[in-house]
Write a protein that holds these residues in place. Sequence first.
Motif, short mmCIF file in Angstrom:
data_model
loop_
_atom_site.label_atom_id
_atom_site.label_comp_id
_atom_site.label_asym_id
_atom_site.label_seq_id
_atom_site.Cartn_x
_atom_site.Cartn_y
_atom_site.Cartn_z
N ALA A 194 -3.70 -10.93 48.22
CA ALA A 194 -5.26 -10.68 46.96
C ALA A 194 -6.22 -12.27 47.65
O ALA A 194 -7.17 -12.26 47.01
N ALA A 195 -5.60 -13.44 47.74
CA ALA A 195 -6.30 -14.36 48.29
C ALA A 195 -7.28 -13.35 50.04
O ALA A 195 -8.25 -13.92 49.37
N ALA A 196 -6.79 -12.66 50.85
CA ALA A 196 -7.56 -12.75 51.12
C ALA A 196 -8.85 -10.97 50.88
O ALA A 196 -10.48 -10.92 51.81
N GLY A 197 -8.45 -10.39 49.91
CA GLY A 197 -8.98 -9.69 49.68
C GLY A 197 -10.46 -10.36 48.67
O GLY A 197 -11.89 -9.85 48.74
N LEU A 198 -10.19 -11.76 48.30
CA LEU A 198 -10.56 -12.95 47.65
C LEU A 198 -12.25 -12.87 48.61
O LEU A 198 -13.64 -13.39 48.51
N TRP A 199 -11.63 -13.34 49.41
CA TRP A 199 -12.34 -14.09 50.93
C TRP A 199 -13.28 -13.19 51.42
O TRP A 199 -14.64 -13.83 51.71
N VAL A 200 -12.97 -11.85 51.70
CA VAL A 200 -13.41 -11.10 52.09
C VAL A 200 -14.64 -10.34 51.02
O VAL A 200 -15.57 -10.65 51.68
N ALA A 201 -14.16 -9.80 50.26
CA ALA A 201 -15.41 -9.57 48.96
C ALA A 201 -16.62 -11.03 48.80
O ALA A 201 -17.48 -10.41 48.79
N PHE A 202 -16.15 -12.01 48.42
CA PHE A 202 -17.26 -13.47 48.20
C PHE A 202 -17.82 -14.05 49.43
O PHE A 202 -18.50 -13.99 48.75
N GLY A 203 -17.14 -14.32 50.06
CA GLY A 203 -16.78 -14.81 51.73
C GLY A 203 -18.47 -13.88 52.14
O GLY A 203 -19.40 -14.55 52.53
N VAL A 204 -18.33 -12.49 52.49
CA VAL A 204 -19.78 -12.06 52.83
C VAL A 204 -20.78 -11.84 51.98
O VAL A 204 -21.88 -12.11 52.69
N ALA A 205 -20.59 -11.55 50.74
CA ALA A 205 -21.97 -12.49 49.43
C ALA A 205 -22.79 -13.03 49.76
O ALA A 205 -23.92 -13.05 49.52
N ALA A 206 -21.81 -13.95 49.89
CA ALA A 206 -22.28 -15.70 50.32
C ALA A 206 -22.88 -16.37 51.44
O ALA A 206 -23.65 -16.81 51.30
N THR A 207 -22.37 -15.15 52.11
CA THR A 207 -23.41 -15.68 53.74
C THR A 207 -24.06 -14.15 54.14
O THR A 207 -24.40 -14.14 55.67
N ALA B 61 -22.44 -4.34 50.03
CA ALA B 61 -21.62 -3.60 49.16
C ALA B 61 -20.08 -2.73 49.76
O ALA B 61 -19.18 -2.76 48.69
N TYR B 62 -20.00 -2.30 51.29
CA TYR B 62 -19.17 -1.81 51.50
C TYR B 62 -17.84 -3.22 51.51
O TYR B 62 -16.63 -2.98 51.42
N CYS B 63 -18.75 -4.34 52.01
CA CYS B 63 -17.64 -5.26 52.45
C CYS B 63 -16.29 -5.94 51.22
O CYS B 63 -15.85 -6.22 50.79
N MET B 64 -17.82 -6.00 50.41
CA MET B 64 -17.24 -6.64 48.56
C MET B 64 -16.25 -4.85 47.64
O MET B 64 -15.65 -5.90 47.22
N GLY B 65 -16.54 -3.58 48.20
CA GLY B 65 -15.73 -2.95 47.57
C GLY B 65 -14.22 -3.22 48.29
O GLY B 65 -13.12 -2.84 47.82
N LEU B 66 -14.37 -3.63 49.46
CA LEU B 66 -12.80 -3.76 50.42
C LEU B 66 -12.46 -4.83 50.45
O LEU B 66 -11.01 -4.45 49.54
N GLY B 67 -13.17 -5.61 49.81
CA GLY B 67 -12.62 -7.20 48.64
C GLY B 67 -11.44 -6.53 47.54
O GLY B 67 -10.75 -7.28 47.63
#
Length: 220
Positions: A145-158, A170-176
């Motif tokens: 779950a922590a990895a998913g949050l990092w992928v979803a919000f980390g990609v959106a933030a950067t 959208a792809y990275c956030m969906g995967l996260g």
Amino acid sequence: MPRSQLPPPPPPAHVRARLDDTAVRADRARFLEDLGRRSLGLGQLLLLWSVAAVCALGWSFFGMGLMAFEGGDLVSVPLGVVFILLGAGVLVPAGFWFARGARHDLQVRRLLSAWAAADRDPVTDRRLRAPARSLTWLLASFLLAAAGLWVAFGVAATARPGEDTYGEVAYCMGLGMILWITGLLGMGKAGVHYRWAVRAFREAPTAWPREQNREGNRER
């Protein structure tokens, strides 16, 4: 009993009263061990992650479709439609697979509760609480779950305009989100199982109820 077949439910109380105590205890311990592995075993954790991996594959096709649509030319748009159809072809069976697993898990939970309430055996019940399995599910699911949050919000933030497309974000956030939801499901299942096991396998008198009744009848 075949491995894929669930154990039978416990016999009614009036039938158990006529059965041999040792045989009933042995059946109860064996069935609870089997049901515990079916509910919270390592294989079930890997099965949950397998469903998540299939969902991630389906979402990958959707992501490629979205990125193809952003091209806007005569080749990219039909290609995007093909990717979207492939994604749907993967996600729909995965949804049915998940629903079937949820129904199976509910059946296992009902049988666990029924056999746990059928009688008490303090020595066996302490082992059947399985805190190690619950902890394994909890820690592994938390990391996922922590990895998913990092992928979803980390990609959106950067994400930077002009460098990252909307389809990629959208792809990275969906995967996260798939990883995050899978982790939440695992943590929730571990917590529910541990809470149920503590209530179901409370410390009970050493003698079984039928043995206590027999002793009371002798005293009378």
